[in-house]
Design an enzyme around this catalytic site. Structure first.
Site, PDB file in Angstrom:
ATOM      1  N   HIS A 168      57.038 -12.547  89.988  1.00  0.00           N
ATOM      2  CA  HIS A 168      57.390 -13.095  88.675  1.00  0.00           C
ATOM      3  C   HIS A 168      56.196 -12.880  87.753  1.00  0.00           C
ATOM      4  CE1 HIS A 168      60.554 -16.277  90.103  1.00  0.00           C
ATOM      5  NE2 HIS A 168      61.163 -15.304  89.453  1.00  0.00           N
ATOM      6  N   CYS A 264      54.951 -22.564  87.633  1.00  0.00           N
ATOM      7  CA  CYS A 264      56.336 -22.458  88.131  1.00  0.00           C
ATOM      8  C   CYS A 264      57.027 -23.812  88.172  1.00  0.00           C
ATOM      9  CB  CYS A 264      56.370 -21.907  89.551  1.00  0.00           C
ATOM     10  SG  CYS A 264      55.582 -20.328  89.763  1.00  0.00           S
TER      11      CYS A 264
HETATM   12  N1  ARG Z   1      60.739 -19.593  95.923  1.00  0.00           N
HETATM   13  C1  ARG Z   1      60.882 -19.373  94.540  1.00  0.00           C
HETATM   14  C2  ARG Z   1      61.416 -17.965  94.299  1.00  0.00           C
HETATM   15  O1  ARG Z   1      61.066 -17.084  95.009  1.00  0.00           O
HETATM   16  C3  ARG Z   1      59.576 -19.569  93.829  1.00  0.00           C
HETATM   17  C4  ARG Z   1      59.702 -19.483  92.334  1.00  0.00           C
HETATM   18  C5  ARG Z   1      58.400 -19.574  91.639  1.00  0.00           C
HETATM   19  N2  ARG Z   1      58.610 -19.640  90.265  1.00  0.00           N
HETATM   20  C6  ARG Z   1      57.952 -18.926  89.356  1.00  0.00           C
HETATM   21  N3  ARG Z   1      58.184 -19.099  88.120  1.00  0.00           N
HETATM   22  N4  ARG Z   1      57.092 -18.004  89.693  1.00  0.00           N
HETATM   23  O2  ARG Z   1      62.214 -17.763  93.427  1.00  0.00           O
END
Ligand code: ARG
Length: 699
Positions: A168, A264
């Site tokens: 991300h 996050c």
């Molecule tokens: N386990 C989640 C995923 O893989 C973690 C999300 C983390 N969020 C972020 N904005 N980076 O989607």
């Protein structure tokens, strides 16, 4: 002022690592402690509560990642673009977040189905509100970016993520107050890094180290001058404090196990809209059509790979699989690129693979005039070895003099024509094709049966010793066919041919009418005549394989003698040269061209030291060739490869696999590489040719 900032969080009541959708989760399924997670989440909550209004969305069972509210959607003013999760594991969160936004009076925008976009996890506003940085590559599709620009009326800068640990954008990128940027450059491709560097001056960029990145230091919540994160190295703290920021660390290790941290776990729901900022997107899309043995020949994979490697993304709109072994497949692919330049780079490669614009997207070529002799317009289309057609006034015109690394000039007086031209041959006023519009290459979809019988018997490729004999047999057969049909074989040869004892075999080929032109440099001719006149090659006795005393002078003596006569032909006429490759060429009227180089001794009177003239002579001799035999001369072989259009069979023989691979990399099915000693190759070739001539003779 801070009281105006609102942040959305979701308590970790149901948090756990239940599945694996990113590399952080691997090996961590059910390994996180609920108690510690609750404690750490509370820690973050407290830090933020002192500085902003924290709102809460009700946690739901079965969607453990709902704690990561950054992925709820992307907010700007009272508009929100709802996330469309890439993984089905998280899609269950969508309705809950949608409800929450609606209840708060947001206008909710929903992307088309199957167009993934993961909210503020992948889209971060510049903290001055000037533009939106949007990531793609893992979770969000590039095709979603134009929607963001349209709905939020803001400029979108697309950044491509390259490292799956930073899947991300908010895991490796964090715009801060006062125009600062905290980021981990290796997580992005080079184009994206350039874009970042263009928008953020160096003094404002805070690149972080890999250890900091792995501690999620970029996953930071910035409120005014405070930056809240899991952990930062001393060095990073110093750097941030020099930029005027106070670092607050709050451990979030339980959430790292799911691939998330401070940022996050939060979504800022108050993002002010700046009045004078408006949408401008650079993302472009085009639809191309491909036809041929898309699967068998691997064309479709190549095309999709090159789109992604080139920094774009794709959507296969339809694929019609050829049902019979003979029938071809066709596909339409939508290509999206973050900018016009990236699109052009991708398109020019797709054109080389034979992709055409879809009928309704076809247009004429664009040309620009040459304004300086020998110099093409900046954006000129670089030609390839493949037969090319260009669209002029609605008609497709075949390009003449096809070769790679040229420009294409069009002549529109009367019936339009087009031809490949070397840069140096361009003249002021010539019309040169620029960009990628209106250009297509023709890849003939060989029917599979003829393919296997034909020369490409082993596909384009390099064969090792083991297969040399088989290959030689096929080449001999081919050369025999060409000779019998009055075709043309061109040989490029290096001096190694003589050193390895191949001279007599090559002479034999010339004598027997298997060679119609010879290309080389100064050295092969000198070595060949040295052998014929003095029995040595660079001073080595070719019969006994030992060096002759004072033999190194033989080389120069030979050059001197030929210089005295004025040319190789005259030396032959005078009876000074009585055998060998050059002798046979002269006697049998086989044209040859010797291209000079910086290391040449002498040179021989025949050696052309003006390289432009030498290139011209080579390309004249190559014209109309059916087969080119490249014998141990990297320099001349590569030169020849560059001048030769697809469709001409090429055999490259060299003991060095790198040379052979380089030539086969042209990718045309007609090129074959043989890694072996060239002397040995030639002796096998002669044997095979003799066997074809006298088939009943037993050896
Ligand atoms: N386990 C989640 C995923 O893989 C973690 C999300 C983390 N969020 C972020 N904005 N980076 O989607």
């Amino acid at each position: 002022m801070t009281s105006e900032i609102r942040i959305l969080m979701c308590a970790p009541d149901h948090y756990d690592v239940d599945y694996v959708i990113n590399p952080w989760m691997e090996g961590n399924v059910h390994k996180s402690s609920r108690d510690r997670a609750v404690e750490q989440w509370q820690g973050l909550f407290q830090v933020l509560k002192d500085r902003a209004i924290v709102e809460l969305v009700k946690p739901e069972k079965g969607v453990p990642d709902m704690v990561f509210t950054a992925n709820a959607g992307l907010v700007l003013g009272k508009e929100v673009v709802l996330s469309r999760f890439f993984h089905k594991e998280r899609q269950g969160e969508e309705p809950f977040f949608k409800q929450w936004f609606a209840d708060q009076g947001f206008t909710v925008h929903e992307l088309p189905k199957d167009l993934p976009f993961e909210g503020a996890g992948d889209a971060l506003l510049d903290r001055e509100g000037r533009w939106l940085w949007a990531g793609y590559g893992f979770r969000s599709e590039l095709d979603s970016h134009p929607y963001l620009a349209k709905w939020l009326d803001i400029e979108v800068l697309s950044l491509r993520l390259m490292d799956e640990r930073f899947y991300h954008l908010d895991t490796c990128f964090c715009p801060l107050a006062n125009g600062y940027l905290l980021y981990y450059p290796p997580a992005f491709d080079s184009y994206s890094n350039r874009l970042i560097e263009m928008r953020v001056p160096e003094a404002k960029r805070i690149p972080i180290s890999e250890p900091d990145a792995l501690n999620f230091a970029c996953n930071t919540v910035n409120i005014g001058t405070v930056v809240v994160m899991n952990k930062a190295s001393d060095e990073l703290k110093r750097r941030l404090s020099a930029a005027g920021f106070d670092v607050v660390e709050t451990p979030l290790t339980e959430f790292l196990k799911a691939g998330g941290a401070a940022k996050c776990l939060t979504l800022r729901t108050t993002e002010p809209v700046l009045a004078d900022i408006h949408a401008s997107g650079t993302v472009e899309s085009r639809i191309v059509r491909m036809e041929g043995h898309l699967l068998d020949a691997g064309l479709i994979n190549q095309a999709l790979d090159l789109i992604v490697e080139g920094g774009g993304s794709f959507q296969v709109l339809n694929f019609n699989l050829g049902e019979q072994r003979q029938s071809t497949s066709s596909a339409e692919v939508k290509v999206t690129a973050p900018s016009h330049d990236v699109m052009e780079a991708i398109m020019s490669q797709l054109i080389d693979l034979g992709a055409l614009p879809r009928m309704d997207e076809q247009c004429d070529i664009i040309w620009e005039p040459v304004i300086q002799d020998g110099v093409a317009p900046d954006d000129f289309y670089v030609s390839t070895i493949y037969p090319t057609e260009v669209r002029v006034s609605g008609e497709w015109v075949q390009v003449q003099k096809q070769r790679m690394d040229g420009a294409i000039a069009v002549d529109m007086t009367g019936n339009p024509t087009a031809a490949c031209r070397l840069l140096r041959d361009l003249k002021v006023g010539d019309r040169v094709i620029v960009g990628v519009e209106g250009i297509r290459t023709v890849r003939k979809p060989e029917s599979r049966d003829t393919r296997s019988q034909e020369f490409s018997f082993m596909g384009a490729g390099v064969s090792s010793e083991r297969r040399v004999e088989l290959v030689v047999e096929q080449i001999a057969w081919e050369m025999r066919q060409i000779r019998d049909h009055g075709g043309k074989v061109v040989v490029t040869a290096g001096p190694v041919v003589i050193h390895t004892g191949g001279g007599e075999h090559l002479s034999h080929l010339v004598r027997e009418g298997y060679v119609q032109a010879l290309l080389g440099g100064n050295a092969i001719a000198v070595h060949d005549m040295e052998q014929s006149m003095l029995g040595t090659s660079l001073g080595m006795d070719m019969k006994r394989g030992v060096s002759v005393r004072g033999g190194h002078r033989h080389h120069l003596k030979v050059i001197n003698i030929v210089r005295r006569y004025g040319s190789i032909a005259k030396a032959v006429e005078a009876g000074v040269v009585t055998s060998g490759v050059m002798y046979e060429c002269v006697k049998n009227n086989i044209p040859f061209s010797l291209a000079g180089s910086i290391r040449d001794d002498g040179p021989l009177p025949d050696t052309e030291m003006d390289l432009i003239k030498a290139q011209e002579a080579y390309s004249r001799l190559i014209e109309g060739a059916d087969l080119i035999l490249m014998l141990s001369s990297m320099l001349h072989s590569i030169g020849v490869g560059n001048m030769t259009p697809a469709g001409v069979k090429m055999v490259c023989v060299d003991i060095n696999p790198a040379v052979v691979t380089k030539l086969s990399d042209r990718g045309s099915v007609e090129s074959v590489g043989v890694v072996t000693d060239v002397g040995l190759f030639l002796s096998l070739l002669i044997q095979q040719l003799d066997r074809l001539t006298y088939p009943y003779q037993v050896a």
